[in-house]
Design a protein around this motif. Sequence first.
Motif, PDB file in Angstrom:
ATOM      1  N   VAL A 111       0.847  -1.200   0.000  1.00  0.00           N
ATOM      2  CA  VAL A 111       0.000   0.000   0.000  1.00  0.00           C
ATOM      3  C   VAL A 111       0.883   1.252   0.000  1.00  0.00           C
ATOM      4  O   VAL A 111       0.623   2.214  -0.727  1.00  0.00           O
ATOM      5  CB  VAL A 111      -0.961  -0.003   1.206  1.00  0.00           C
ATOM      6  N   LEU A 112       1.930   1.217   0.807  1.00  0.00           N
ATOM      7  CA  LEU A 112       2.832   2.360   0.871  1.00  0.00           C
ATOM      8  C   LEU A 112       3.586   2.536  -0.444  1.00  0.00           C
ATOM      9  O   LEU A 112       3.750   3.655  -0.938  1.00  0.00           O
ATOM     10  CB  LEU A 112       3.805   2.193   2.040  1.00  0.00           C
ATOM     11  N   GLU A 113       4.043   1.424  -1.016  1.00  0.00           N
ATOM     12  CA  GLU A 113       4.745   1.498  -2.300  1.00  0.00           C
ATOM     13  C   GLU A 113       3.821   2.004  -3.398  1.00  0.00           C
ATOM     14  O   GLU A 113       4.215   2.805  -4.250  1.00  0.00           O
ATOM     15  CB  GLU A 113       5.332   0.131  -2.664  1.00  0.00           C
ATOM     16  N   GLN A 114       2.589   1.568  -3.394  1.00  0.00           N
ATOM     17  CA  GLN A 114       1.629   2.038  -4.394  1.00  0.00           C
ATOM     18  C   GLN A 114       1.393   3.545  -4.242  1.00  0.00           C
ATOM     19  O   GLN A 114       1.337   4.271  -5.233  1.00  0.00           O
ATOM     20  CB  GLN A 114       0.319   1.271  -4.280  1.00  0.00           C
ATOM     21  N   ALA A 115       1.310   4.020  -3.010  1.00  0.00           N
ATOM     22  CA  ALA A 115       1.137   5.458  -2.772  1.00  0.00           C
ATOM     23  C   ALA A 115       2.333   6.228  -3.310  1.00  0.00           C
ATOM     24  O   ALA A 115       2.180   7.282  -3.935  1.00  0.00           O
ATOM     25  CB  ALA A 115       0.955   5.721  -1.278  1.00  0.00           C
ATOM     26  N   ARG A 116       3.512   5.688  -3.095  1.00  0.00           N
ATOM     27  CA  ARG A 116       4.723   6.354  -3.595  1.00  0.00           C
ATOM     28  C   ARG A 116       4.720   6.396  -5.118  1.00  0.00           C
ATOM     29  O   ARG A 116       5.053   7.414  -5.719  1.00  0.00           O
ATOM     30  CB  ARG A 116       5.958   5.619  -3.067  1.00  0.00           C
ATOM     31  N   ARG A 117       4.301   5.314  -5.738  1.00  0.00           N
ATOM     32  CA  ARG A 117       4.231   5.266  -7.204  1.00  0.00           C
ATOM     33  C   ARG A 117       3.191   6.234  -7.758  1.00  0.00           C
ATOM     34  O   ARG A 117       3.296   6.676  -8.892  1.00  0.00           O
ATOM     35  CB  ARG A 117       3.913   3.854  -7.676  1.00  0.00           C
ATOM     36  N   GLN A 118       2.182   6.520  -6.954  1.00  0.00           N
ATOM     37  CA  GLN A 118       1.153   7.460  -7.400  1.00  0.00           C
ATOM     38  C   GLN A 118       1.562   8.909  -7.157  1.00  0.00           C
ATOM     39  O   GLN A 118       0.774   9.820  -7.386  1.00  0.00           O
ATOM     40  CB  GLN A 118      -0.176   7.143  -6.711  1.00  0.00           C
ATOM     41  N   GLY A 119       2.789   9.106  -6.682  1.00  0.00           N
ATOM     42  CA  GLY A 119       3.320  10.450  -6.575  1.00  0.00           C
ATOM     43  C   GLY A 119       3.392  11.044  -5.188  1.00  0.00           C
ATOM     44  O   GLY A 119       3.853  12.172  -5.021  1.00  0.00           O
ATOM     45  N   LEU A 120       2.948  10.321  -4.179  1.00  0.00           N
ATOM     46  CA  LEU A 120       3.038  10.855  -2.824  1.00  0.00           C
ATOM     47  C   LEU A 120       4.479  10.757  -2.334  1.00  0.00           C
ATOM     48  O   LEU A 120       5.150   9.746  -2.560  1.00  0.00           O
ATOM     49  CB  LEU A 120       2.134  10.090  -1.859  1.00  0.00           C
ATOM     50  N   SER A 177       9.726  -8.134  -6.651  1.00  0.00           N
ATOM     51  CA  SER A 177       8.743  -8.929  -7.412  1.00  0.00           C
ATOM     52  C   SER A 177       7.554  -9.316  -6.539  1.00  0.00           C
ATOM     53  O   SER A 177       6.414  -9.338  -7.007  1.00  0.00           O
ATOM     54  CB  SER A 177       9.396 -10.158  -8.037  1.00  0.00           C
ATOM     55  N   GLU A 178       7.792  -9.613  -5.280  1.00  0.00           N
ATOM     56  CA  GLU A 178       6.699  -9.943  -4.360  1.00  0.00           C
ATOM     57  C   GLU A 178       5.753  -8.748  -4.204  1.00  0.00           C
ATOM     58  O   GLU A 178       4.526  -8.901  -4.276  1.00  0.00           O
ATOM     59  CB  GLU A 178       7.276 -10.332  -2.998  1.00  0.00           C
ATOM     60  N   VAL A 179       6.312  -7.573  -3.993  1.00  0.00           N
ATOM     61  CA  VAL A 179       5.497  -6.371  -3.809  1.00  0.00           C
ATOM     62  C   VAL A 179       4.753  -6.036  -5.091  1.00  0.00           C
ATOM     63  O   VAL A 179       3.569  -5.678  -5.059  1.00  0.00           O
ATOM     64  CB  VAL A 179       6.369  -5.185  -3.319  1.00  0.00           C
ATOM     65  N   GLU A 180       5.432  -6.180  -6.233  1.00  0.00           N
ATOM     66  CA  GLU A 180       4.768  -5.958  -7.533  1.00  0.00           C
ATOM     67  C   GLU A 180       3.544  -6.863  -7.667  1.00  0.00           C
ATOM     68  O   GLU A 180       2.476  -6.425  -8.097  1.00  0.00           O
ATOM     69  CB  GLU A 180       5.729  -6.261  -8.688  1.00  0.00           C
ATOM     70  N   GLY A 181       3.713  -8.127  -7.296  1.00  0.00           N
ATOM     71  CA  GLY A 181       2.602  -9.071  -7.374  1.00  0.00           C
ATOM     72  C   GLY A 181       1.443  -8.678  -6.477  1.00  0.00           C
ATOM     73  O   GLY A 181       0.280  -8.777  -6.868  1.00  0.00           O
ATOM     74  N   GLN A 182       1.746  -8.210  -5.284  1.00  0.00           N
ATOM     75  CA  GLN A 182       0.690  -7.788  -4.363  1.00  0.00           C
ATOM     76  C   GLN A 182      -0.041  -6.561  -4.895  1.00  0.00           C
ATOM     77  O   GLN A 182      -1.268  -6.477  -4.802  1.00  0.00           O
ATOM     78  CB  GLN A 182       1.287  -7.515  -2.983  1.00  0.00           C
ATOM     79  N   ILE A 183       0.702  -5.631  -5.471  1.00  0.00           N
ATOM     80  CA  ILE A 183       0.059  -4.448  -6.066  1.00  0.00           C
ATOM     81  C   ILE A 183      -0.839  -4.871  -7.218  1.00  0.00           C
ATOM     82  O   ILE A 183      -1.997  -4.461  -7.314  1.00  0.00           O
ATOM     83  CB  ILE A 183       1.118  -3.428  -6.531  1.00  0.00           C
ATOM     84  N   ASN A 184      -0.328  -5.725  -8.090  1.00  0.00           N
ATOM     85  CA  ASN A 184      -1.108  -6.190  -9.246  1.00  0.00           C
ATOM     86  C   ASN A 184      -2.353  -6.947  -8.820  1.00  0.00           C
ATOM     87  O   ASN A 184      -3.433  -6.757  -9.380  1.00  0.00           O
ATOM     88  CB  ASN A 184      -0.244  -7.058 -10.164  1.00  0.00           C
ATOM     89  N   GLU A 185      -2.225  -7.808  -7.804  1.00  0.00           N
ATOM     90  CA  GLU A 185      -3.389  -8.559  -7.318  1.00  0.00           C
ATOM     91  C   GLU A 185      -4.466  -7.623  -6.795  1.00  0.00           C
ATOM     92  O   GLU A 185      -5.658  -7.826  -7.043  1.00  0.00           O
ATOM     93  CB  GLU A 185      -2.979  -9.509  -6.199  1.00  0.00           C
ATOM     94  N   ASN A 186      -4.079  -6.624  -6.065  1.00  0.00           N
ATOM     95  CA  ASN A 186      -5.044  -5.710  -5.474  1.00  0.00           C
ATOM     96  C   ASN A 186      -5.619  -4.729  -6.474  1.00  0.00           C
ATOM     97  O   ASN A 186      -6.752  -4.279  -6.313  1.00  0.00           O
ATOM     98  CB  ASN A 186      -4.427  -5.000  -4.259  1.00  0.00           C
ATOM     99  N   GLU A 187      -4.881  -4.397  -7.520  1.00  0.00           N
ATOM    100  CA  GLU A 187      -5.419  -3.543  -8.571  1.00  0.00           C
ATOM    101  C   GLU A 187      -6.451  -4.296  -9.406  1.00  0.00           C
ATOM    102  O   GLU A 187      -7.365  -3.706  -9.947  1.00  0.00           O
ATOM    103  CB  GLU A 187      -4.304  -3.013  -9.457  1.00  0.00           C
ATOM    104  N   ALA A 188      -6.303  -5.621  -9.488  1.00  0.00           N
ATOM    105  CA  ALA A 188      -7.219  -6.440 -10.282  1.00  0.00           C
ATOM    106  C   ALA A 188      -8.578  -6.601  -9.605  1.00  0.00           C
ATOM    107  O   ALA A 188      -9.541  -6.999 -10.242  1.00  0.00           O
ATOM    108  CB  ALA A 188      -6.599  -7.805 -10.550  1.00  0.00           C
TER     109      ALA A 188
END
Length: 110
Positions: free
Chosen positions: A60-69, A98-109
């Motif tokens: 969740v934190l990594e996704q927020a960072r990727r979204q520009g926060l 790769s683990e975090v990428e997978g978790q982000i992708n799973e939750n975006e789906a």
Amino acid sequence: MTSALQAIANLLPQLSGGERAQLLQWVAQDLGDLAPGVEVHPLVCGGEPCIVRTRIPVWVLEQARRQGLNDGEILRCYPSLRAEDLVNAWAYVRRHRSEVEGQINENEAL
């Protein structure tokens, strides 16, 4: 002391210097994969890596960072977090990308 630790303590005097060195290498290698400040518990957030003391998954934190926060904005969004928590989260992401990428992708789906 747990029974496993007690068993190790009982075996340690029986090991040669070379065996102790090998044991130390194994422990150091195992500790290298740990991320201080990040824990994985099967009963918390479905077993996803979370910041200790919280139920905030690292992804969740990594996704927020990727979204520009930036870190300051993330800390304002999650008042229970400390700057140290973000340092630990980013270190975890670097080691387990790769683990975090997978978790982000799973939750975006979803």
